[in-house]
Each structure stands twice: as structure tokens, then as C-alpha cells.
Design a protein around this motif. Structure first.
Motif, short mmCIF file in Angstrom:
data_model
loop_
_atom_site.label_atom_id
_atom_site.label_comp_id
_atom_site.label_asym_id
_atom_site.label_seq_id
_atom_site.Cartn_x
_atom_site.Cartn_y
_atom_site.Cartn_z
N GLU A 92 -9.34 -4.44 10.68
CA GLU A 92 -8.95 -3.24 9.95
C GLU A 92 -7.55 -2.75 10.26
O GLU A 92 -7.03 -1.86 9.59
CB GLU A 92 -9.95 -2.10 10.21
N TYR A 93 -6.91 -3.32 11.25
CA TYR A 93 -5.53 -2.93 11.55
C TYR A 93 -4.58 -3.22 10.40
O TYR A 93 -3.47 -2.70 10.37
CB TYR A 93 -5.02 -3.61 12.83
N TRP A 94 -5.00 -4.02 9.42
CA TRP A 94 -4.14 -4.26 8.26
C TRP A 94 -3.76 -2.93 7.58
O TRP A 94 -2.68 -2.82 7.02
CB TRP A 94 -4.79 -5.22 7.25
N ILE A 95 -4.65 -1.94 7.69
CA ILE A 95 -4.40 -0.65 7.07
C ILE A 95 -3.22 0.05 7.76
O ILE A 95 -2.30 0.56 7.09
CB ILE A 95 -5.66 0.23 7.10
N VAL A 96 -3.21 0.05 9.08
CA VAL A 96 -2.13 0.66 9.84
C VAL A 96 -0.84 -0.13 9.62
O VAL A 96 0.24 0.45 9.40
CB VAL A 96 -2.48 0.72 11.34
N ASP A 97 -0.95 -1.44 9.67
CA ASP A 97 0.24 -2.28 9.48
C ASP A 97 0.86 -2.07 8.11
O ASP A 97 2.08 -2.06 7.97
CB ASP A 97 -0.13 -3.76 9.69
N GLY A 98 0.04 -1.87 7.09
CA GLY A 98 0.54 -1.57 5.74
C GLY A 98 1.28 -0.24 5.71
O GLY A 98 2.31 -0.10 5.03
N CYS A 99 0.78 0.75 6.45
CA CYS A 99 1.45 2.06 6.52
C CYS A 99 2.83 1.92 7.16
O CYS A 99 3.80 2.51 6.68
CB CYS A 99 0.62 3.04 7.34
N ILE A 100 2.91 1.14 8.22
CA ILE A 100 4.19 0.96 8.91
C ILE A 100 5.18 0.26 7.99
O ILE A 100 6.34 0.67 7.88
CB ILE A 100 3.99 0.19 10.22
N ALA A 101 4.73 -0.80 7.31
CA ALA A 101 5.62 -1.52 6.40
C ALA A 101 6.11 -0.60 5.28
O ALA A 101 7.29 -0.60 4.94
CB ALA A 101 4.89 -2.74 5.81
N ALA A 102 5.20 0.20 4.73
CA ALA A 102 5.57 1.12 3.65
C ALA A 102 6.60 2.14 4.14
O ALA A 102 7.60 2.39 3.47
CB ALA A 102 4.32 1.84 3.12
N GLN A 103 6.37 2.73 5.31
CA GLN A 103 7.31 3.72 5.84
C GLN A 103 8.68 3.09 6.08
O GLN A 103 9.70 3.70 5.78
CB GLN A 103 6.77 4.34 7.13
N ASN A 104 8.70 1.88 6.61
CA ASN A 104 10.00 1.23 6.83
C ASN A 104 10.75 1.01 5.52
O ASN A 104 11.96 1.19 5.46
CB ASN A 104 9.80 -0.11 7.54
N MET A 105 10.03 0.63 4.46
CA MET A 105 10.68 0.43 3.16
C MET A 105 11.22 1.75 2.62
O MET A 105 12.32 1.80 2.06
CB MET A 105 9.73 -0.24 2.17
N ILE A 106 10.46 2.82 2.78
CA ILE A 106 10.88 4.13 2.32
C ILE A 106 12.14 4.59 3.06
O ILE A 106 13.08 5.10 2.45
CB ILE A 106 9.72 5.14 2.49
N LEU A 107 12.17 4.37 4.37
CA LEU A 107 13.35 4.77 5.15
C LEU A 107 14.56 3.90 4.82
O LEU A 107 15.69 4.40 4.75
CB LEU A 107 13.04 4.72 6.64
N ALA A 108 14.34 2.61 4.60
CA ALA A 108 15.45 1.73 4.22
C ALA A 108 16.03 2.17 2.88
O ALA A 108 17.25 2.26 2.71
CB ALA A 108 14.98 0.28 4.15
N ALA A 109 15.16 2.48 1.92
CA ALA A 109 15.63 2.94 0.61
C ALA A 109 16.45 4.21 0.76
O ALA A 109 17.53 4.35 0.18
CB ALA A 109 14.44 3.17 -0.33
#
Length: 173
Positions: A92-109
Motif C-alpha cells: 500500500e505504500y504506492w499511495i504515499v509514493d504517488g503523493c510524493i511524486a505528485a507534490q514534486n511535479m507540482i513544485l517543479a511546475a
């Protein structure tokens, strides 16, 4: 923009101009998503990049009114959990990992001057199943969230002060 300023000045953008996002900037955004930590370095995410207006509209319709920003954005990214790569002892850690990836993309943008807004999908199963069907995802790919990206239609002018002292506890409750 330094990292702390980027975090503190980031805002959710829901209305976008017609200015396109370059392939180079899109790659930087995706690379940032792939650069975050993940459980046991499983890197258990995958991304579907969408520029097609008809598909963006369908994605918005599946996720309902909160996903309206997809109807004017230049790029939508569906973040998925790749269960073939998830940590066996705690998949189930895929859920947390997806949140981290999403936040990184948002900050990069944000650092690139591109606006974005995070649009929840998981764990609302009607949305999850709708996106999976729209994209013909195999059972091993689980829709996590959608991020709408585009240059802001209007500049953000509100001051953002989010510090709440009563939310912080030191050493004990």
C-alpha cells in the motif's frame, strides 16, 4: 526561486491561459516526479500525460466538478501506482509514493512559472475505476491522482499565511 520560497508561495491554479507547455518543461516536471523518495526505492509509480482536449474533458467528467480545471489546462497527468513494483511487505505504500511524486511535479511546475492543481482520485473507487477504464489500464496500474498543469490565466495576488501554532506540539501532546 529557492526551494523554501517555492513551497511557501505555491498555490493551486484552477484557470489557465492558452499558452502551451513545452516538451522540455514537461520532461522537467516528470523528472521531478520520478526524483522523490519511494518505499525501499521501488519507484512504484507510472504517469499518463494527456494533452488531447477530448480526453482531458472525459477525465474531468469522470472525476466530477472538482476536476473542472482539466477543461482549461494544457496538460493533465494521471499519476498511477504500479503494483508490479510495489514493496512486497507493504504494497500500500504506492499511495504515499504517488503523493510524493505528485507534490514534486507540482513544485517543479511552480518553479517553472507553470500553475497546477492536484485533483484527488484514489480512494474514490468510482473515479479510480472510471479513469482505469478510460485509459484501458491493466489491473496492476491503479489511478492515484490527476494534476492539471498550465500557465495561470490570472496572476495570484493573495497573500498565503498558513502557519497555525495550535497544530504544532513539541516533545509531547
Amino acid at each position: 526561486m529557492d526551494a523554501l520560497e517555492n513551497i511557501l508561495k505555491r498555490v493551486s491554479v484552477r484557470q489557465y491561459s492558452d499558452q502551451p507547455i513545452s516538451d522540455e518543461d514537461l520532461r522537467k516536471i516528470l523528472e521531478a516526479g520520478m526524483s522523490g523518495p519511494s518505499c525501499k526505492n521501488t519507484r512504484d509509480w507510472s504517469f499518463i500525460v494527456v494533452r488531447d482536449r477530448d480526453t482531458l474533458n472525459k477525465m474531468a467528467d469522470i472525476n466530477g466538478a472538482p476536476a473542472t480545471p482539466l477543461k482549461s489546462c494544457q496538460v493533465g497527468i494521471l499519476v498511477c501506482g504500479d503494483l508490479t513494483r510495489s514493496f512486497e511487505a507493504a504494497p500500500e505504500y504506492w499511495i504515499v509514493d504517488g503523493c510524493i511524486a505528485a507534490q514534486n511535479m507540482i513544485l517543479a511546475a511552480n518553479a517553472l512559472g507553470i500553475g497546477s492543481v492536484w485533483l484527488g482520485t484514489w480512494p474514490q473507487m468510482q473515479r479510480v475505476e472510471g479513469q482505469a477504464k478510460l485509459f484501458g489500464l491493466p489491473e496492476t496500474q491503479k489511478p492515484h491522482s490527476i494534476i492539471a498543469f498550465g500557465y495561470p490565466k490570472e496572476p495570484e495576488t493573495k497573500e498565503k499565511l498558513l502557519w497555525e501554532e495550535d497544530r504544532v506540539h513539541y516533545e509531547k501532546w
